[in-house]
Enzyme design. Structure first.
Site, PDB file in Angstrom:
ATOM      1  N   HIS A   3     -29.575 -19.443 -23.111  1.00  0.00           N
ATOM      2  CA  HIS A   3     -29.716 -20.218 -21.873  1.00  0.00           C
ATOM      3  C   HIS A   3     -30.341 -19.294 -20.822  1.00  0.00           C
ATOM      4  CE1 HIS A   3     -28.139 -22.239 -18.202  1.00  0.00           C
ATOM      5  NE2 HIS A   3     -28.004 -23.314 -18.945  1.00  0.00           N
ATOM      6  N   ASP A  61     -21.622 -15.305 -24.456  1.00  0.00           N
ATOM      7  CA  ASP A  61     -21.719 -16.479 -23.597  1.00  0.00           C
ATOM      8  C   ASP A  61     -20.966 -17.602 -24.311  1.00  0.00           C
ATOM      9  OD1 ASP A  61     -22.370 -18.870 -22.430  1.00  0.00           O
ATOM     10  OD2 ASP A  61     -24.523 -18.475 -22.284  1.00  0.00           O
ATOM     11  N   GLN A 118     -20.533 -22.874 -24.275  1.00  0.00           N
ATOM     12  CA  GLN A 118     -20.541 -24.051 -25.155  1.00  0.00           C
ATOM     13  C   GLN A 118     -19.516 -23.959 -26.275  1.00  0.00           C
ATOM     14  OE1 GLN A 118     -22.102 -26.847 -24.641  1.00  0.00           O
ATOM     15  NE2 GLN A 118     -23.433 -26.204 -22.981  1.00  0.00           N
ATOM     16  N   LYS A 160     -17.085 -27.114 -18.065  1.00  0.00           N
ATOM     17  CA  LYS A 160     -17.489 -27.561 -19.406  1.00  0.00           C
ATOM     18  C   LYS A 160     -16.279 -27.741 -20.314  1.00  0.00           C
ATOM     19  CE  LYS A 160     -22.037 -25.430 -19.258  1.00  0.00           C
ATOM     20  NZ  LYS A 160     -23.040 -26.496 -19.106  1.00  0.00           N
ATOM     21  N   CYS A 177     -32.555 -25.729 -19.956  1.00  0.00           N
ATOM     22  CA  CYS A 177     -32.458 -24.349 -19.452  1.00  0.00           C
ATOM     23  C   CYS A 177     -32.646 -23.327 -20.572  1.00  0.00           C
ATOM     24  CB  CYS A 177     -31.129 -24.094 -18.735  1.00  0.00           C
ATOM     25  SG  CYS A 177     -30.921 -25.080 -17.270  1.00  0.00           S
TER      26      CYS A 177
HETATM   27  N1  PMP Z   1     -24.787 -20.701 -21.151  1.00  0.00           N
HETATM   28  C1  PMP Z   1     -24.854 -21.825 -21.880  1.00  0.00           C
HETATM   29  C2  PMP Z   1     -24.997 -21.729 -23.366  1.00  0.00           C
HETATM   30  C3  PMP Z   1     -24.792 -23.062 -21.238  1.00  0.00           C
HETATM   31  O1  PMP Z   1     -24.870 -24.189 -21.955  1.00  0.00           O
HETATM   32  C4  PMP Z   1     -24.658 -23.106 -19.827  1.00  0.00           C
HETATM   33  C5  PMP Z   1     -24.610 -24.424 -19.089  1.00  0.00           C
HETATM   34  N2  PMP Z   1     -25.550 -25.357 -19.486  1.00  0.00           N
HETATM   35  C6  PMP Z   1     -24.579 -21.904 -19.134  1.00  0.00           C
HETATM   36  C7  PMP Z   1     -24.641 -20.731 -19.824  1.00  0.00           C
HETATM   37  C8  PMP Z   1     -24.443 -21.861 -17.638  1.00  0.00           C
HETATM   38  O2  PMP Z   1     -23.216 -22.389 -17.244  1.00  0.00           O
HETATM   39  P1  PMP Z   1     -22.926 -22.648 -15.696  1.00  0.00           P
HETATM   40  O3  PMP Z   1     -24.067 -23.438 -15.183  1.00  0.00           O
HETATM   41  O4  PMP Z   1     -21.632 -23.420 -15.715  1.00  0.00           O
HETATM   42  O5  PMP Z   1     -22.785 -21.320 -15.048  1.00  0.00           O
END
Ligand code: PMP
Length: 402
Positions: free
Chosen positions: A122, A199, A202, A225, A361
């Protein structure tokens, strides 16, 4: 017994309609809906407890502090950290990774060093490392992804050099639904004395996480999430790293003694928590983690996996269907023929189906796949087989229009 109807009753929003149709919410990878217990715990705190934490001698402040610190203990238990000192509250995964990039970067990364990430990250696990590049000459080395959406572990093994300082890798791809072999990656990195940041944005909603058995050095996730509130997240870090890292931000809470000449810093985890924390959100987060823990990840995972397999099987009947990634987890990314993802998403929306479209993203991953974006359906513990049927019927209608 996985009582889906009882579970759905805990999420009032699932009962609403959009455009006069029942809402089918399949955008859980972006954010999950909140159970009533989370919203009520937060409302109760604002209405009956509210006071700033940590600094007060008075009753309410102590009660708010107790709730806040109990929430930290709930997080510790949830990820099986060995101590609450290793649980830092942040605004979410993004801030957690930025904290490590900034603070670990300052302490341990010098000109000529290297960081390994992967081609399925991401943006929040790419851009913080690029920002670090404006301060030091650090090289990003990228583990490739195979055509079927998996990390190439042989290629990863070849990326390590004597200058590798960190591996930063997602546990689960938000686009491909790939569940990465994090424990193996940690073992590989540790054999080179290289720490690993996971990270877990997910993975935390779908599977149990145990930072001690994974042996990862850092782990980041977001409350929103995993059925908790927005604006709160966690950075787990091993004490032996956190102790040697400088503060990320300066201000109240993170200090020991302050004078104009010299300031000392607070102990862990407060050293990394400048300013008034979102202590109401930490209560909500704890409540959300209690909610999923009570259901149990065996039950949640098994329900979500059968739902995902069923949806993928049904989708595969649609002519022109192209899947991206293995969908190990509750994520299916697809395109149909040459129909634009935005058209599919917009028309599905009109039929009550909420999916996400675009690059999710993860633009470098889109480049790797040679596409601009996908449609992504992502499932949660409250989704049903009937919802999948509505989704498939809606998609068939939309595809027929083209
Ligand atoms: N890493 C991953 C794999 C994600 O899916 C996301 C959110 N789409 C993020 C990081 C970022 O999370 P946040 O916007 O809650 O900081």
């Amino acid at each position: 017994m996985y009582d889906l109807q009882k579970i759905r009753n805990d999420f009032p929003i699932l009962g609403r309609e959009v455009y006069g149709r029942p809402l089918v919410y399949f955008d859980n990878g972006a954010t999950t809906q909140k159970p009533r217990s989370v919203v009520e715990a937060m409302t109760n705190e604002y209405l009956n407890v509210n006071a700033n934490v940590h600094r007060g001698v008075h009753f309410l402040s102590q009660q708010a502090t107790d709730l806040h610190e109990q929430a930290r203990e709930t997080v510790r238990r949830f990820i099986n950290a060995s101590s609450v000192s290793e649980v830092i509250f942040t605004r979410g995964t993004t801030e957690s990774i930025n904290l490590v990039a900034s603070s670990f970067g300052q302490a341990f990364i010098k000109d000529g060093d290297e960081i390994i990430i992967t081609a399925m990250e991401h943006h929040s696990n790419i851009v913080p490392w690029q920002l670090l590049q404006s301060r030091v000459e650090v090289k990003l080395r990228v583990c490739p992804v195979s055509d079927d959406g998996r990390l190439d572990l042989d290629a990863l093994a070849r990326l390590f050099t004597s200058r590798t300082r960190l591996v930063a890798c997602t546990a689960v791809s938000n686009v491909l639904g790939t569940v990465n072999p994090i424990a193996d990656i940690v073992r590989m990195a540790h054999a080179h004395d290289v720490p690993v940041l996971v990270d877990a944005a997910q993975s935390t909603p779908h599977m149990a996480v145990d930072v001690q058995s994974l042996d990862c050095d850092f782990l980041a996730f977001s409350g929103h999430k995993v059925y908790g509130p927005t604006g709160i997240g966690v950075l787990y870090g091993k004490e032996r790293w956190l102790d040697r890292m400088p503060p990320y931000m300066g201000g109240g809470e993170m200090i020991g003694k302050v004078s104009f000449e010299h300031t000392t810093f607070n102990v862990l985890p407060y050293k990394f928590e400048a300013g008034t924390p979102d202590y109401v959100a930490t209560t909500g987060l704890a409540c959300a983690l209690d909610y999923v823990s009570a259901l149990g990840f065996d039950a949640i995972g098994s329900h979500e996996r059968s739902l995902t397999a069923y949806a993928r099987q049904q989708l595969s009947q649609i002519p022109g269907m192209r899947f991206f990634g293995p969908s190990d987890d509750a994520v299916i990314s697809f395109l149909v023929g040459d129909i634009h993802h935005l058209d599919l998403g917009t028309l599905l929306d009109r039929l009550g189906i909420a999916v996400r479209t675009g690059h999710h993203c993860a633009e470098p991953l889109m480049h790797r796949l040679g596409i601009e974006g996908t449609v992504r359906a992502s499932f949660a513990l409250y989704n049903t087989f009937e919802e999948v049927d509505l989704f498939i019927a809606a998609l068939q209608r939309v595809v027929a229009m083209f």
